[in-house]
Design a protein around this motif. Structure first.
Motif, PDB file in Angstrom:
ATOM      1  N   MET A   1       0.840  -1.201   0.000  1.00 32.68           N
ATOM      2  CA  MET A   1       0.000   0.000   0.000  1.00 32.68           C
ATOM      3  C   MET A   1       0.877   1.254   0.000  1.00 32.68           C
ATOM      4  N   ALA A   2       0.440   2.286  -0.745  1.00 29.38           N
ATOM      5  CA  ALA A   2       1.147   3.565  -0.716  1.00 29.38           C
ATOM      6  C   ALA A   2       0.471   4.453   0.320  1.00 29.38           C
ATOM      7  N   ARG A   3       1.279   5.173   1.125  1.00 25.22           N
ATOM      8  CA  ARG A   3       0.667   5.945   2.230  1.00 25.22           C
ATOM      9  C   ARG A   3      -0.014   7.226   1.722  1.00 25.22           C
TER      10      ARG A   3
ATOM     11  N   TRP B   1      -3.520  -6.325  -8.228  1.00 27.51           N
ATOM     12  CA  TRP B   1      -2.841  -6.268  -6.932  1.00 27.51           C
ATOM     13  C   TRP B   1      -1.357  -6.579  -7.054  1.00 27.51           C
ATOM     14  N   ARG B   2      -0.935  -6.969  -8.276  1.00 29.28           N
ATOM     15  CA  ARG B   2       0.506  -7.056  -8.560  1.00 29.28           C
ATOM     16  C   ARG B   2       1.167  -5.701  -8.235  1.00 29.28           C
ATOM     17  N   TYR B   3       0.397  -4.612  -8.393  1.00 29.96           N
ATOM     18  CA  TYR B   3       0.932  -3.268  -8.130  1.00 29.96           C
ATOM     19  C   TYR B   3       0.359  -2.691  -6.832  1.00 29.96           C
TER      20      TYR B   3
ATOM     21  N   ALA C   1      -1.916   1.715 -16.902  1.00 28.13           N
ATOM     22  CA  ALA C   1      -0.640   2.225 -17.430  1.00 28.13           C
ATOM     23  C   ALA C   1       0.498   1.269 -17.066  1.00 28.13           C
ATOM     24  N   TYR C   2       0.532   0.819 -15.800  1.00 31.28           N
ATOM     25  CA  TYR C   2       1.626  -0.084 -15.384  1.00 31.28           C
ATOM     26  C   TYR C   2       1.609  -1.357 -16.247  1.00 31.28           C
TER      27      TYR C   2
END
Ligand SMILES: Cc1ncc(COP(=O)(O)O)c(C=O)c1O
Ligand SMILES: [Zn+2]
Length: 418
Positions: free
Chosen positions: A1-3, A60-62, A224-225
């Motif tokens: 997760m990104a904060r 969820w790979r990313y 995009a990823y």
């Protein structure tokens, strides 16, 4: 997760708290209404290693780059869709490198699953009890499915005339579906429910529309990823999307921006909005920040992108990327719907065909050149609105009862050899 550190205005970057997702930017209102986007800790904007080769193929790979922790995700296996080479259509268009990102493969057969997955996961993490969406079909179906998986109630406001299969799909997942006579009624009712009952909106819920839920839009970064990874870390010259409110346009752009700051790519693509009535194109011509409401020339068969007014977030991405906005009409939508199915084996909704119609126009004007790499976003399956495709097909051949007569008839028709 990104904060997550809060939300920020798409236009003026004013910061708001993380729970202000049911707002546009008050600071921008005197000029135009503008959506908010998720703001992260600065660590998301520093170099990092590319993802390791794993068997994991869904979005969820990313998960490290998304605003919800994977352990709290409401997931149905969304994302990880194929990127097809469209060589036969490329030949038709005079293009050497044409691709289609096949979002019909998602759990509810449209790209909206990426948005619904992140929006409903966020709703659940924030303790919401009811999901609410306004939709002509795909967004509502996706919201309904993810709400079902999360064990949350879902209410969808739609309109009279919504495609039967999509209506059935939303209701099959247990959503309460309400058809409004007047399109504006949906905003009044949704806004009431959001403000008074704390229902969690996954879609726009007031007018003029600014875009969808900022947490949901983050799901589109994964487009995009995935595209760049599938192209072996090449960047498309052009990304061409059927656009209504421009959530996917903004989300994808943010994904490319992330990758630029990570050092995974060294340039940005140009983004194209394929629209039905030309609101973004008109705003580009006028140099305004407020996309106008356009009078309809015809009722578009692209039911999923049928808004007469575009959003600031779409306009901004088209401008910033030095992209283009292309208006598409019914005849070309039917033509490209047909060609995608016949030449590439991909049966899509009429709205999706707008992306190919836009490439055709940009190729003819010389804006896109033969050797450029073009990725089209194939947003939803043709089975969402089969009536539109069927209307162009004529009757199915009926045979006479007797087999000799049937063989003679098939020979006469050139189906059997004479
Ligand atoms: C099939 C399809 N294509 C394209 C769009 C446009 O998406 P956006 O609102 O992100 O521009 C939608 C939904 O609005 C859709 O359902
Ligand atoms: Zn603002």
């Amino acid at each position: 997760m990104a904060r997550v550190v809060g939300l920020a205005c798409v236009r003026c970057e004013t910061r708001y708290p993380a729970n202000h997702y049911a707002q546009d930017c008050p600071a921008c209102r005197p000029v135009t209404r503008s959506n908010l986007m998720v703001a992260y800790e600065d660590t998301l904007r520093t170099p990092r290693a590319k993802p390791a080769a794993t068997a994991e193929r869904d979005l969820w790979r990313y998960g490290d780059l998304l605003p919800v922790d994977r352990s709290q995700s409401v997931s149905l296996g969304e994302g990880g869709s194929p990127l097809h080479r469209l060589d036969r259509l490329g030949e038709e268009l005079g293009l050497l490198h044409l691709f289609g990102k096949d979002e019909t493969r998602n759990p509810t057969w449209s790209f909206k699953d990426r948005l619904a997955c992140l929006a409903v996961s966020s709703a659940k993490a924030m303790g919401a009890q009811v999901i609410v969406s306004s939709s002509s079909g795909n967004a509502g179906a996706a919201a309904a499915a993810y709400a079902a998986k999360a064990g949350l109630r879902c209410v969808v406001f739609t309109f009279k005339g919504t495609s039967g299969p999509m209506l059935t799909q939303m209701r099959a997942y247990g959503a309460t579906v309400i058809a409004c006579d007047h399109k504006d009624d949906r905003w009044t009712l949704m806004e009431h429910a959001v403000r008074h009952y704390g229902w969690f909106p996954t879609s726009p819920f007031f007018g003029p529309v600014v875009g969808s839920n900022p947490y949901g839009i983050e799901g589109y970064k994964t487009l995009a990823y995935e595209i760049v990874e599938q192209l072996d870390w090449q960047v498309p010259d052009w990304c061409v999307l059927p656009v209504c409110y421009g959530d996917a346009l903004l989300g994808m752009w943010r994904g490319f921006e992330d990758m630029l700051s990570f050092g995974w790519i060294d340039r940005m693509p140009r983004m194209v909005a394929a629209e039905t009535y030309g609101s973004i194109a008109a705003a580009l011509d006028d140099g305004t920040d407020s996309p106008p409401d356009i009078a309809k020339r015809e009722d578009s068969i692209a039911v999923s992108i049928n808004a007469t007014r575009g959003t600031y977030q779409s306009l901004d991405i088209v401008r910033r990327s030095n992209g283009a906005a292309v208006t598409t009409g019914n005849d070309e939508l039917l033509r490209w719907l047909d060609l995608l199915a016949r030449r590439e084996g991909l049966f899509v909704e009429a709205s999706t065909a707008a992306a190919l119609a836009a490439v055709d126009q940009l190729r003819k004007s010389g804006t896109i050149t033969r050797d450029q790499l073009v990725v089209t976003l194939l947003t939803a399956s043709g089975l969402k609105d089969p009536g539109t495709a069927a209307s162009a097909q004529g009757e199915v051949l009926a045979l006479p009862g007797n087999i000799e007569e049937a063989i003679a008839m098939l020979q006469n028709q050139g189906i059997f050899p004479a």
